[in-house]
Design a protein around this motif. Sequence first.
Motif, PDB file in Angstrom:
ATOM      1  N   SER A 109       6.319   1.036   1.873  1.00 30.57           N
ATOM      2  CA  SER A 109       5.221   0.554   1.026  1.00 30.57           C
ATOM      3  C   SER A 109       4.517  -0.660   1.623  1.00 30.57           C
ATOM      4  CB  SER A 109       5.753   0.184  -0.366  1.00 30.57           C
ATOM      5  OG  SER A 109       6.499  -1.031  -0.329  1.00 30.57           O
ATOM      6  N   THR A 151       4.136   6.350  -4.132  1.00 32.22           N
ATOM      7  CA  THR A 151       4.763   7.261  -5.096  1.00 32.22           C
ATOM      8  C   THR A 151       6.262   7.342  -4.856  1.00 32.22           C
ATOM      9  OG1 THR A 151       2.757   8.575  -5.346  1.00 32.22           O
ATOM     10  CG2 THR A 151       4.829   9.643  -5.939  1.00 32.22           C
ATOM     11  N   ARG A 152       6.662   7.367  -3.594  1.00 37.52           N
ATOM     12  CA  ARG A 152       8.098   7.384  -3.296  1.00 37.52           C
ATOM     13  C   ARG A 152       8.763   6.097  -3.772  1.00 37.52           C
ATOM     14  NH1 ARG A 152      11.348   6.331   1.868  1.00 37.52           N
ATOM     15  NH2 ARG A 152      13.379   7.112   1.257  1.00 37.52           N
ATOM     16  N   GLU A 173      -6.049   5.270   0.670  1.00 40.60           N
ATOM     17  CA  GLU A 173      -6.948   6.142  -0.071  1.00 40.60           C
ATOM     18  C   GLU A 173      -7.942   5.350  -0.927  1.00 40.60           C
ATOM     19  OE1 GLU A 173      -3.177   8.431   0.736  1.00 40.60           O
ATOM     20  OE2 GLU A 173      -3.693   6.405   0.090  1.00 40.60           O
ATOM     21  N   THR A 191       0.150   4.429   2.122  1.00 37.69           N
ATOM     22  CA  THR A 191      -0.597   5.518   1.502  1.00 37.69           C
ATOM     23  C   THR A 191      -0.115   5.690   0.070  1.00 37.69           C
ATOM     24  OG1 THR A 191       1.048   7.133   2.231  1.00 37.69           O
ATOM     25  CG2 THR A 191      -0.848   6.756   3.685  1.00 37.69           C
ATOM     26  N   LYS A 192      -0.842   6.471  -0.705  1.00 36.31           N
ATOM     27  CA  LYS A 192      -0.390   6.780  -2.069  1.00 36.31           C
ATOM     28  C   LYS A 192       0.964   7.485  -2.042  1.00 36.31           C
ATOM     29  CE  LYS A 192      -4.782   6.929  -4.585  1.00 36.31           C
ATOM     30  NZ  LYS A 192      -5.731   7.768  -5.360  1.00 36.31           N
ATOM     31  N   GLU A 193       1.168   8.319  -1.039  1.00 42.19           N
ATOM     32  CA  GLU A 193       2.450   9.019  -0.928  1.00 42.19           C
ATOM     33  C   GLU A 193       3.606   8.034  -0.772  1.00 42.19           C
ATOM     34  OE1 GLU A 193       4.662  12.352   1.932  1.00 42.19           O
ATOM     35  OE2 GLU A 193       2.635  11.630   2.412  1.00 42.19           O
ATOM     36  N   LYS A 194       3.418   7.010   0.060  1.00 40.95           N
ATOM     37  CA  LYS A 194       4.479   6.006   0.236  1.00 40.95           C
ATOM     38  C   LYS A 194       4.726   5.240  -1.060  1.00 40.95           C
ATOM     39  CE  LYS A 194       5.085   6.402   4.815  1.00 40.95           C
ATOM     40  NZ  LYS A 194       6.366   6.825   5.442  1.00 40.95           N
ATOM     41  N   CYS A 210      -3.953   0.568  -0.893  1.00 45.29           N
ATOM     42  CA  CYS A 210      -3.527   1.736  -0.130  1.00 45.29           C
ATOM     43  C   CYS A 210      -4.736   2.340   0.564  1.00 45.29           C
ATOM     44  CB  CYS A 210      -2.803   2.766  -0.995  1.00 45.29           C
ATOM     45  SG  CYS A 210      -3.824   3.583  -2.220  1.00 45.29           S
TER      46      CYS A 210
END
Length: 406
Positions: free
Chosen positions: A269, A198-199, A174, A193-196, A172
């Motif tokens: 993702s 996490t989802r 980050e 990203t980490k946000e993607k 990712c």
Amino acid sequence: ICLLNRRNMNKFTISIYVYPALNGDSILIDVLETYLLIDGGYVNTFNTHLRPALAELNAKGKSISHLIVTHIDGDHISGINRLIKDNTASAIIPIDNIWHNAYRHIQPHAVAGSVLATFNGKSLDAFDRKPSVKEIVLGEKEIGAEQGSALATYIARDGYAWNTAFDSKAVCIENAAVINISPEIILRLLSPTKEKLTRLHKIWQKELYLLGYAVKGDDTRFDDAFEFVLAQEKEAKIAVEKNVSHGIVDLEELAAAEFPEDNTATNGSSIAFVLEAGEKKILMLGDAHPSLIVEQLKKQYPQGPFPIRFNLIKLSHHGSVLNTSRELLEIIDSTAYVFSTNGKIHNHPDLETIARIVTRPTNNQRTLYFNYPIAIIPAIDNVEWKTKYNYNIVISDGDKPLKIDL
């Protein structure tokens, strides 16, 4: 002395092989005799095309520098699953590095106080569903499958260098945004990203919760359940209003149509990146979400100029109307656009995507590359359109790889 210092920067060739992967992706890139394999299509993609191609490279003493599994979806991962399963002791070809996000890389703990954090359901030890590795197409509609272990199981079994550029954590932005894979070759990560991620994890937790299973701890046996559940996520069905009058197709009207972005967690993702070698740049978009690509390209190339000129762009999600926005096309352009699909299952690519690409003003002819003679081609192989919008079409027969030299 750097290899490229010993070569004319404009003389070396990047060769790209787009394999017939049905409605999926499988692409091999040869850049300065460094080989990158991106996805593996279905198992029959591997058996028919990848296995002999990789065995030939191995016989020449070559290896795969980077195997990149963009995301967990049957049309991208199944052939890779079979490759890694059968590649014990590098029986097919040595693989130096693997990028693949499994459960073990993205597992956050459930948010304190949430229903998932306190749910005492069945243990995942009782989860008896195995990942389905898709293999054959029956009547070009149904896809046969066989059960097996998760790709993560086979990678761990043989001790591959796995996500090492990311400190063995998730691939990712980050964790690493710019990766030097050799003195001459750079990869710039654009997604996820980490946000993607996490989802993606939340989707998995929710689906298991609905099945009555508790998700607690970090047992690596969860990789099987993770891959099983995510491979079932279906493509979003979003109605797109086509502003076409009287049955006459107007490409400019189609290009201006409303854009609803892909919202699936699995596609979000997806690994997407720019490959740079010397002055050449290739944009590999996997199935990524376009808004994230726009954001990250502006970070990676803050000085512009825009649009960024790429030698080749592999379209996201096989040219889906949901994955190529006008906003993205304002900051990227190329003389070569690749559509990897046989047009089955989801009827990709969409005409709106092609309209958005070709209707922009250009001084250079754009070439649209297709690895199958798909149904949409007669509609766009229109002399008037090709002249007005300055584009060309190259079509492979669907039986052998589409080869593009840059």
